[in-house]
Design an enzyme around this catalytic site. Sequence first.
Site, PDB file in Angstrom:
ATOM      1  N   ARG A  83     -13.940  -7.223   1.605  1.00 36.79           N
ATOM      2  CA  ARG A  83     -12.508  -7.084   1.328  1.00 36.79           C
ATOM      3  C   ARG A  83     -11.781  -8.362   1.747  1.00 36.79           C
ATOM      4  O   ARG A  83     -10.893  -8.851   1.043  1.00 36.79           O
ATOM      5  CB  ARG A  83     -11.938  -5.884   2.094  1.00 36.79           C
ATOM      6  CG  ARG A  83     -12.287  -4.513   1.545  1.00 36.79           C
ATOM      7  CD  ARG A  83     -11.520  -4.187   0.278  1.00 36.79           C
ATOM      8  NE  ARG A  83     -10.076  -4.207   0.481  1.00 36.79           N
ATOM      9  CZ  ARG A  83      -9.363  -3.187   0.963  1.00 36.79           C
ATOM     10  NH1 ARG A  83      -9.972  -2.042   1.294  1.00 36.79           N
ATOM     11  NH2 ARG A  83      -8.053  -3.275   1.085  1.00 36.79           N
ATOM     12  N   CYS A 118     -16.292   3.167   0.253  1.00 34.86           N
ATOM     13  CA  CYS A 118     -15.171   2.273   0.549  1.00 34.86           C
ATOM     14  C   CYS A 118     -14.599   2.491   1.943  1.00 34.86           C
ATOM     15  O   CYS A 118     -13.833   1.651   2.424  1.00 34.86           O
ATOM     16  CB  CYS A 118     -14.079   2.439  -0.500  1.00 34.86           C
ATOM     17  SG  CYS A 118     -13.498   4.127  -0.687  1.00 34.86           S
ATOM     18  N   GLN A 128     -10.024  -3.037  -3.656  1.00 38.50           N
ATOM     19  CA  GLN A 128     -11.290  -2.436  -3.249  1.00 38.50           C
ATOM     20  C   GLN A 128     -12.344  -2.654  -4.326  1.00 38.50           C
ATOM     21  O   GLN A 128     -13.475  -3.056  -4.035  1.00 38.50           O
ATOM     22  CB  GLN A 128     -11.105  -0.945  -2.983  1.00 38.50           C
ATOM     23  CG  GLN A 128     -12.367  -0.235  -2.535  1.00 38.50           C
ATOM     24  CD  GLN A 128     -12.842  -0.684  -1.171  1.00 38.50           C
ATOM     25  OE1 GLN A 128     -12.109  -0.583  -0.196  1.00 38.50           O
ATOM     26  NE2 GLN A 128     -14.073  -1.176  -1.077  1.00 38.50           N
ATOM     27  N   HIS A 182      -6.968   1.354  -6.838  1.00 38.26           N
ATOM     28  CA  HIS A 182      -7.246   0.562  -5.636  1.00 38.26           C
ATOM     29  C   HIS A 182      -7.996  -0.691  -6.086  1.00 38.26           C
ATOM     30  O   HIS A 182      -9.184  -0.866  -5.802  1.00 38.26           O
ATOM     31  CB  HIS A 182      -8.095   1.373  -4.660  1.00 38.26           C
ATOM     32  CG  HIS A 182      -8.075   0.884  -3.261  1.00 38.26           C
ATOM     33  ND1 HIS A 182      -7.466  -0.305  -2.888  1.00 38.26           N
ATOM     34  CD2 HIS A 182      -8.603   1.413  -2.104  1.00 38.26           C
ATOM     35  CE1 HIS A 182      -7.626  -0.480  -1.584  1.00 38.26           C
ATOM     36  NE2 HIS A 182      -8.286   0.544  -1.091  1.00 38.26           N
ATOM     37  N   ARG A 233       0.882  -1.172   0.000  1.00 37.86           N
ATOM     38  CA  ARG A 233       0.000   0.000   0.000  1.00 37.86           C
ATOM     39  C   ARG A 233       0.918   1.220   0.000  1.00 37.86           C
ATOM     40  O   ARG A 233       1.621   1.482   0.985  1.00 37.86           O
ATOM     41  CB  ARG A 233      -0.896  -0.039   1.245  1.00 37.86           C
ATOM     42  CG  ARG A 233      -1.882   1.116   1.376  1.00 37.86           C
ATOM     43  CD  ARG A 233      -2.706   0.925   2.649  1.00 37.86           C
ATOM     44  NE  ARG A 233      -3.520   2.069   2.963  1.00 37.86           N
ATOM     45  CZ  ARG A 233      -4.778   2.265   2.560  1.00 37.86           C
ATOM     46  NH1 ARG A 233      -5.346   1.339   1.799  1.00 37.86           N
ATOM     47  NH2 ARG A 233      -5.460   3.334   2.903  1.00 37.86           N
ATOM     48  N   ASP A 246     -16.704   8.434  -2.179  1.00 38.32           N
ATOM     49  CA  ASP A 246     -15.466   8.296  -1.418  1.00 38.32           C
ATOM     50  C   ASP A 246     -15.117   9.671  -0.875  1.00 38.32           C
ATOM     51  O   ASP A 246     -15.718  10.682  -1.272  1.00 38.32           O
ATOM     52  CB  ASP A 246     -14.359   7.755  -2.340  1.00 38.32           C
ATOM     53  CG  ASP A 246     -13.081   7.380  -1.584  1.00 38.32           C
ATOM     54  OD1 ASP A 246     -13.121   7.316  -0.349  1.00 38.32           O
ATOM     55  OD2 ASP A 246     -12.056   7.151  -2.248  1.00 38.32           O
TER      56      ASP A 246
END
Length: 312
Positions: free
Chosen positions: A298, A270, A137, A134, A107, A230
């Site tokens: 996830r 998310c 996700q 991402h 990440r 988001d």
Amino acid sequence: MGLKGRDFLSAADINAEEALNLFELAKQFKEKRRKKFESEKPLKGKTVAVLFQKPSLRTRVTFELAVHELGGYPVILTQSEVGLGQREAVKDVSKNLDRWVDAIVARVFAHETLEEMAGWANAPVVNALSDLEHPCQALADLFTLWELWGGEVRRRNLTFIGDGFNVAHSLMLLCAVLGVNCTVATPKGYEPKEQIVRKALELASKSGSQIFVTNDPIEAVRNAEAVYTDVWASMGLEAEAEKRRRDFEGFQVNAQLLKHAPSNVVVMHCLPAHRGEEITDEILDAPFSLAWEQAENRLHAQKALLEEILGG
């Protein structure tokens, strides 16, 4: 061949058949976990480095649990410990990890960091978030809708409202892969990157889906079966937060906006959420909010991904 040994840096790195296979596998993992059944251990004897240049709640917990529950050993590494690109060159970190572990989950701030890691490591590299994408996700998000819609996502309508940043990029790409119609509505100046839009349109031309980018949130939700949002200022963009609050006026997902959407619309986020900014408490906590299901998924989607990349 499947996904075995492959990097997963972009949502466009898999095709529709591979994505749907991951969904089926994630569903099995989810059912077994909820029934407290002991999962198989396809990662027994495998070690996965999970490297965090940027901190996280969901990514940390779900990847660490995923590796552990699959029988592998997760090695959690933070930026303060590793100093990726600062104390030690990305090239050197990659070449070291490649001697010790079977896969690298990272990440990071810059997508170029992931590409450099993948270039130096023979071990597969998984994008757990970058400034460009991402994909894990998006995998969990489309799995969530696949479950909700009875295993058929083609020609369904997903609308993203907010910043055309990493989450929006991966959603566009995976929707295009799977034949999902995707509309992204942003304020002027915050549209998705042109190369992502071009790639999504190319993929959509093959799958038969439609990809739209607009600056009108009301028009964007008119046919939406799912509305996704988001944060307006992602991690690393905090200095722009006040300006973004002004620029994103009218792009909040709230009851007023959803009056223009179909009555059976669901809402997605998310997380983490800045309640009262991009989404209201009323909507995030509503029965039609899928945010918590997305967060749970996830774990299951990433277990499926890791098994496909490392299992066997």
